[in-house]
Design a protein around this motif. Sequence first.
Motif, PDB file in Angstrom:
ATOM      1  N   LEU A   4      40.777  46.912  46.148  1.00  0.00           N
ATOM      2  CA  LEU A   4      41.274  47.868  45.159  1.00  0.00           C
ATOM      3  C   LEU A   4      41.664  49.138  45.902  1.00  0.00           C
ATOM      4  CD1 LEU A   4      38.375  47.328  42.651  1.00  0.00           C
ATOM      5  CD2 LEU A   4      40.734  46.670  42.269  1.00  0.00           C
ATOM      6  N   PRO A   5      42.953  49.320  46.232  1.00  0.00           N
ATOM      7  CA  PRO A   5      43.351  50.467  47.050  1.00  0.00           C
ATOM      8  C   PRO A   5      43.155  51.816  46.369  1.00  0.00           C
ATOM      9  CG  PRO A   5      45.283  49.231  46.345  1.00  0.00           C
ATOM     10  CD  PRO A   5      44.086  48.461  45.903  1.00  0.00           C
ATOM     11  N   GLU A   6      43.262  51.880  45.027  1.00  0.00           N
ATOM     12  CA  GLU A   6      43.094  53.163  44.329  1.00  0.00           C
ATOM     13  C   GLU A   6      41.671  53.694  44.473  1.00  0.00           C
ATOM     14  OE1 GLU A   6      44.148  50.421  42.245  1.00  0.00           O
ATOM     15  OE2 GLU A   6      46.262  50.790  42.636  1.00  0.00           O
ATOM     16  N   ASP A   7      40.704  52.776  44.470  1.00  0.00           N
ATOM     17  CA  ASP A   7      39.294  53.165  44.551  1.00  0.00           C
ATOM     18  C   ASP A   7      38.705  53.013  45.951  1.00  0.00           C
ATOM     19  OD1 ASP A   7      39.472  53.519  41.795  1.00  0.00           O
ATOM     20  OD2 ASP A   7      38.786  51.476  41.383  1.00  0.00           O
ATOM     21  N   CYS A   8      39.499  52.514  46.888  1.00  0.00           N
ATOM     22  CA  CYS A   8      39.029  52.250  48.262  1.00  0.00           C
ATOM     23  C   CYS A   8      37.782  51.362  48.242  1.00  0.00           C
ATOM     24  CB  CYS A   8      38.758  53.545  49.008  1.00  0.00           C
ATOM     25  SG  CYS A   8      40.212  54.547  49.243  1.00  0.00           S
ATOM     26  N   GLN A   9      37.842  50.277  47.472  1.00  0.00           N
ATOM     27  CA  GLN A   9      36.706  49.374  47.347  1.00  0.00           C
ATOM     28  C   GLN A   9      37.130  47.939  47.638  1.00  0.00           C
ATOM     29  OE1 GLN A   9      35.399  49.935  43.305  1.00  0.00           O
ATOM     30  NE2 GLN A   9      33.972  51.552  43.896  1.00  0.00           N
ATOM     31  N   MET A  10      36.147  47.150  48.051  1.00  0.00           N
ATOM     32  CA  MET A  10      36.328  45.713  48.257  1.00  0.00           C
ATOM     33  C   MET A  10      35.211  45.012  47.493  1.00  0.00           C
ATOM     34  SD  MET A  10      38.793  44.979  50.585  1.00  0.00           S
ATOM     35  CE  MET A  10      38.470  43.800  51.839  1.00  0.00           C
ATOM     36  N   PHE A  11      35.564  43.945  46.771  1.00  0.00           N
ATOM     37  CA  PHE A  11      34.598  43.143  46.042  1.00  0.00           C
ATOM     38  C   PHE A  11      34.651  41.719  46.548  1.00  0.00           C
ATOM     39  CE2 PHE A  11      35.433  46.594  43.130  1.00  0.00           C
ATOM     40  CZ  PHE A  11      34.164  46.903  42.654  1.00  0.00           C
ATOM     41  N   SER A  12      33.502  41.109  46.674  1.00  0.00           N
ATOM     42  CA  SER A  12      33.414  39.719  47.078  1.00  0.00           C
ATOM     43  C   SER A  12      33.238  38.861  45.821  1.00  0.00           C
ATOM     44  CB  SER A  12      32.221  39.535  48.009  1.00  0.00           C
ATOM     45  OG  SER A  12      32.055  38.183  48.327  1.00  0.00           O
ATOM     46  N   VAL A  13      33.995  37.758  45.748  1.00  0.00           N
ATOM     47  CA  VAL A  13      33.945  36.874  44.585  1.00  0.00           C
ATOM     48  C   VAL A  13      33.912  35.430  45.071  1.00  0.00           C
ATOM     49  CG1 VAL A  13      35.151  36.151  42.495  1.00  0.00           C
ATOM     50  CG2 VAL A  13      35.288  38.513  43.218  1.00  0.00           C
ATOM     51  N   LEU A  14      33.060  34.612  44.459  1.00  0.00           N
ATOM     52  CA  LEU A  14      33.041  33.180  44.750  1.00  0.00           C
ATOM     53  C   LEU A  14      33.929  32.471  43.740  1.00  0.00           C
ATOM     54  CD1 LEU A  14      29.286  32.429  45.495  1.00  0.00           C
ATOM     55  CD2 LEU A  14      31.178  32.431  47.099  1.00  0.00           C
ATOM     56  N   VAL A  15      34.888  31.684  44.223  1.00  0.00           N
ATOM     57  CA  VAL A  15      35.815  30.961  43.357  1.00  0.00           C
ATOM     58  C   VAL A  15      35.915  29.510  43.803  1.00  0.00           C
ATOM     59  CG1 VAL A  15      37.195  32.975  42.744  1.00  0.00           C
ATOM     60  CG2 VAL A  15      37.807  31.643  44.749  1.00  0.00           C
ATOM     61  N   ARG A  16      36.364  28.681  42.894  1.00  0.00           N
ATOM     62  CA  ARG A  16      36.652  27.278  43.206  1.00  0.00           C
ATOM     63  C   ARG A  16      38.161  27.110  43.323  1.00  0.00           C
ATOM     64  NH1 ARG A  16      32.317  26.571  39.304  1.00  0.00           N
ATOM     65  NH2 ARG A  16      30.592  25.561  40.369  1.00  0.00           N
ATOM     66  N   PRO A  17      38.623  26.116  44.053  1.00  0.00           N
ATOM     67  CA  PRO A  17      40.061  25.900  44.189  1.00  0.00           C
ATOM     68  C   PRO A  17      40.777  25.677  42.862  1.00  0.00           C
ATOM     69  CG  PRO A  17      38.892  24.629  45.837  1.00  0.00           C
ATOM     70  CD  PRO A  17      37.858  25.212  44.924  1.00  0.00           C
ATOM     71  N   LYS A  18      40.086  25.140  41.861  1.00  0.00           N
ATOM     72  CA  LYS A  18      40.727  24.875  40.573  1.00  0.00           C
ATOM     73  C   LYS A  18      40.751  26.099  39.659  1.00  0.00           C
ATOM     74  CE  LYS A  18      36.648  23.220  38.158  1.00  0.00           C
ATOM     75  NZ  LYS A  18      36.618  24.131  37.035  1.00  0.00           N
ATOM     76  N   ASP A  19      40.090  27.187  40.039  1.00  0.00           N
ATOM     77  CA  ASP A  19      40.083  28.414  39.238  1.00  0.00           C
ATOM     78  C   ASP A  19      41.471  29.040  39.216  1.00  0.00           C
ATOM     79  OD1 ASP A  19      37.410  28.114  38.746  1.00  0.00           O
ATOM     80  OD2 ASP A  19      36.759  29.676  40.137  1.00  0.00           O
ATOM     81  N   THR A  20      41.813  29.637  38.083  1.00  0.00           N
ATOM     82  CA  THR A  20      43.093  30.331  37.956  1.00  0.00           C
ATOM     83  C   THR A  20      42.897  31.822  38.238  1.00  0.00           C
ATOM     84  OG1 THR A  20      42.794  30.761  35.605  1.00  0.00           O
ATOM     85  CG2 THR A  20      43.910  28.700  36.203  1.00  0.00           C
ATOM     86  N   ILE A  21      44.000  32.536  38.326  1.00  0.00           N
ATOM     87  CA  ILE A  21      43.933  33.988  38.516  1.00  0.00           C
ATOM     88  C   ILE A  21      43.262  34.632  37.310  1.00  0.00           C
ATOM     89  CG2 ILE A  21      45.323  36.069  38.838  1.00  0.00           C
ATOM     90  CD1 ILE A  21      45.152  34.139  41.284  1.00  0.00           C
ATOM     91  N   LYS A  22      43.473  34.068  36.152  1.00  0.00           N
ATOM     92  CA  LYS A  22      42.812  34.577  34.945  1.00  0.00           C
ATOM     93  C   LYS A  22      41.292  34.404  35.056  1.00  0.00           C
ATOM     94  CE  LYS A  22      43.600  34.865  30.074  1.00  0.00           C
ATOM     95  NZ  LYS A  22      44.433  34.452  28.967  1.00  0.00           N
ATOM     96  N   ASP A  23      40.827  33.286  35.605  1.00  0.00           N
ATOM     97  CA  ASP A  23      39.396  33.082  35.841  1.00  0.00           C
ATOM     98  C   ASP A  23      38.859  34.124  36.820  1.00  0.00           C
ATOM     99  OD1 ASP A  23      39.408  30.808  34.207  1.00  0.00           O
ATOM    100  OD2 ASP A  23      39.809  29.473  35.913  1.00  0.00           O
TER     101      ASP A  23
END
Length: 86
Positions: free
Chosen positions: A20-39
């Motif tokens: 997130l460049p506006e907030d100068c933050q990075m978040f880690s997220v666990l996703v599966r290959p079948k997940d969509t951008i909406k997920d």
Amino acid sequence: MDKLRRLSIYWVKYEILIHLPEDCQMFSVLVRPKDTIKDLRVHLVKQGVSSWKKHFFYNGRQLGEYETIKNVNVKDGSVLLLQNVS
């Protein structure tokens, strides 16, 4: 072997980073290959990040809401950019 590959999209998880460049933050997220951008947006909301009026970018390309992680070739350790589009 092909059946094993098809089943792997249900149990393989990637750890990706959301920048997130506006907030100068990075978040880690666990996703599966079948997940969509909406997920992915739902994962971020659970972490307290509002992402509904922002767009995801990967390798200089804006990602659509219903594209899957596998279809946009996001791999483990990849960084997605989340920013407002003017």
